[in-house]
Scaffold this motif. Structure first.
Motif, PDB file in Angstrom:
ATOM      1  N   SER A   1       0.866  -1.179   0.000  1.00  0.00           N
ATOM      2  CA  SER A   1       0.000   0.000   0.000  1.00  0.00           C
ATOM      3  C   SER A   1       0.899   1.223   0.000  1.00  0.00           C
ATOM      4  CB  SER A   1      -0.923  -0.033   1.221  1.00  0.00           C
ATOM      5  OG  SER A   1      -1.876   1.005   1.133  1.00  0.00           O
ATOM      6  N   PHE A   2       0.298   2.368   0.282  1.00  0.00           N
ATOM      7  CA  PHE A   2       1.037   3.624   0.250  1.00  0.00           C
ATOM      8  C   PHE A   2       1.523   3.834  -1.194  1.00  0.00           C
ATOM      9  CE2 PHE A   2       1.528   1.385   4.326  1.00  0.00           C
ATOM     10  CZ  PHE A   2       0.598   2.109   5.031  1.00  0.00           C
ATOM     11  N   SER A   3       2.747   4.258  -1.414  1.00  0.00           N
ATOM     12  CA  SER A   3       3.158   4.549  -2.798  1.00  0.00           C
ATOM     13  C   SER A   3       3.260   3.264  -3.623  1.00  0.00           C
ATOM     14  CB  SER A   3       4.516   5.232  -2.793  1.00  0.00           C
ATOM     15  OG  SER A   3       4.488   6.372  -1.975  1.00  0.00           O
ATOM     16  N   PRO A   4       2.639   3.230  -4.816  1.00  0.00           N
ATOM     17  CA  PRO A   4       2.669   1.998  -5.618  1.00  0.00           C
ATOM     18  C   PRO A   4       4.068   1.561  -6.005  1.00  0.00           C
ATOM     19  CG  PRO A   4       1.574   3.816  -6.799  1.00  0.00           C
ATOM     20  CD  PRO A   4       1.831   4.292  -5.416  1.00  0.00           C
ATOM     21  N   GLU A   5       5.004   2.509  -6.111  1.00  0.00           N
ATOM     22  CA  GLU A   5       6.365   2.161  -6.558  1.00  0.00           C
ATOM     23  C   GLU A   5       7.114   1.317  -5.526  1.00  0.00           C
ATOM     24  OE1 GLU A   5       5.092   5.181  -6.301  1.00  0.00           O
ATOM     25  OE2 GLU A   5       5.353   6.330  -8.145  1.00  0.00           O
ATOM     26  N   LEU A   6       6.589   1.237  -4.284  1.00  0.00           N
ATOM     27  CA  LEU A   6       7.289   0.434  -3.260  1.00  0.00           C
ATOM     28  C   LEU A   6       7.200  -1.055  -3.566  1.00  0.00           C
ATOM     29  CD1 LEU A   6       6.078   2.236  -0.001  1.00  0.00           C
ATOM     30  CD2 LEU A   6       8.393   2.275  -0.966  1.00  0.00           C
TER      31      LEU A   6
END
Ligand code: SF4
Length: 394
Positions: free
Chosen positions: A268-273
């Motif tokens: 979750s949070f930033s998709p790039e993670l």
């Protein structure tokens, strides 16, 4: 918002690409998609208007038949009646090279949102967006763009700005106008994952970007043919919003974004993670939708060390940043890759996506107010200003 990686594979090899696994041809299974949407619709946690973005690899590298089956299945599962009907909007972010008549028909059939990545005229685009053998991809991408345009299908363009294009707002606008492109979005080449942008090392980046965006926006508005510039048009309602309403930032909310890779891993949070290895934060993963319920994944999210640190970063932003009311605490992925930690504040990314657009909008408002006769300010500008909550100027 749900972001699904249908495949990590990409048919090209851009020099600034942050995806670590882009040669892997694995495709998400229909059973994983089914489990995800069964859980999601049963939870009732989604917005009534749910955006599903197929991204993070080249989505059109997966056959149309796959999406036809997946979309039909999601349509069957979607709550349609009762007190909480859900509308689903599918979107693709694509490099455009594979767009043909069959894809155009499919987009129309399902009213799919389409964003095509093209970095401007040939010399700018081909500098970074190359095939694995090093050839430019402009010809195939512009063919896809023209096909969409000629069929009258609405789409937007996403252009990554680099050192050269930042100096060329007039040429970029002329390119979009000449190709009949009227919706544009910009990303500035950034450091993410293993890719380190030399742009972000320069102290003058903010000023160069501000000059680019101001020039582009003003020219585009004066010309009238590019009707939507995301950086400004998305910032406007965040700057001018009803009193007491906080700008929302779903990147800092547990499962505000549900990001699912082709194996069913959820972050979750930033998709790039999603896709990065990190021992301290368990590779930024919260579970796997094939083996866990969404409720279990939500609990993992709430208990995660990275939410704890993301929240600390948001609180630091709230305490120290003049732009917090329009931003809400920024993009965790950029805090992590630029500052080395989530519990931090300013990044080059937030300077570009929050601070510069906000400053330009307030600058335009200032000029507008100055252009009015003195007595009209009391009756027109004053009520408007009091109902908005722009941040104080730094
Ligand atoms: S603009 Fe940057 S420093 Fe300010 S609130 Fe957003 S992320 Fe935090």
């Amino acid at each position: 918002m749900v972001i699904i990686q249908p495949t990590p594979f990409c048919n090209i090899n851009c020099s600034y690409c942050y995806l670590p696994d882009r040669s892997n041809k694995h495709v998400i299974s229909q059973s994983t998609v089914t489990k995800l949407f069964t859980e999601l619709f049963a939870s009732g946690w989604n917005n009534p208007d749910l955006t599903v973005l197929w991204h993070a690899g080249e989505p059109l590298a997966v056959p149309i038949a796959f999406y036809r089956e997946a979309f039909a299945m999601i349509e069957r599962l979607r709550p349609k009646d009762g007190p909480w009907p859900v509308r689903v909007k599918h979107s693709f972010q694509t490099n455009g090279m594979l767009i043909d008549e069959a894809w155009c028909d499919f987009f129309k059939e399902w009213n799919v949102g389409v964003g095509v990545s093209i970095d401007g005229p040939r010399e700018l685009h081909d500098a970074h967006r190359k095939t694995r053998s090093g050839a430019g991809t402009f010809d195939k991408t512009i063919t896809g763009v023209r096909r969409l345009r000629d069929t009258g299908y609405p789409f937007h363009i996403l252009s990554v700005l680099g050192r050269a294009s930042l100096e060329m707002p007039e040429e970029m606008l002329a390119f979009y106008v000449s190709e009949g492109i009227d919706h544009v979005c910009f990303n500035v080449e950034e450091s993410e994952g293993d890719y380190v942008s030399d742009l972000f090392q320069g102290a003058e980046l903010r000023q160069r970007y501000e000059t680019f965006l101001r020039t582009f926006w003003h020219l585009a508005r004066a010309d009238g043919r590019v009707k939507f510039v995301r950086e400004i048009d998305h910032a406007l309602p965040r700057v001018f919003r009803p009193e007491g309403v906080r700008a929302r930032n779903i990147q800092v909310e547990p499962l505000g974004m549900i990001n699912v890779d082709s194996h069913g891993n959820v972050s979750s949070f930033s998709p790039e993670l999603l896709g990065y290895k990190n021992a301290d934060y368990g590779d930024f993963l919260l579970g796997n939708i094939n083996r866990q319920s969404l409720a279990e994944i939500y609990r993992a999210s709430v208990d995660s060390a990275f939410l704890r640190d993301i929240k600390k970063g948001v609180e630091a932003c709230r305490a120290h940043c003049e732009y917090f009311s329009v931003c809400g605490g920024g993009a965790p992925v950029n805090k992590f890759f630029e500052n080395g930690r989530f519990d931090s504040t300013t990044t080059s990314f937030c300077t570009l996506t929050q601070m510069v657009p906000t400053d330009l909008i307030l600058e335009a408002l200032d000029k507008f107010e100055q252009s009015l006769p003195d007595d009209s300010l009391a009756t027109i500008a004053q009520p408007a200003a009091s109902s908005a909550q722009p941040p104080r100027m730094p």
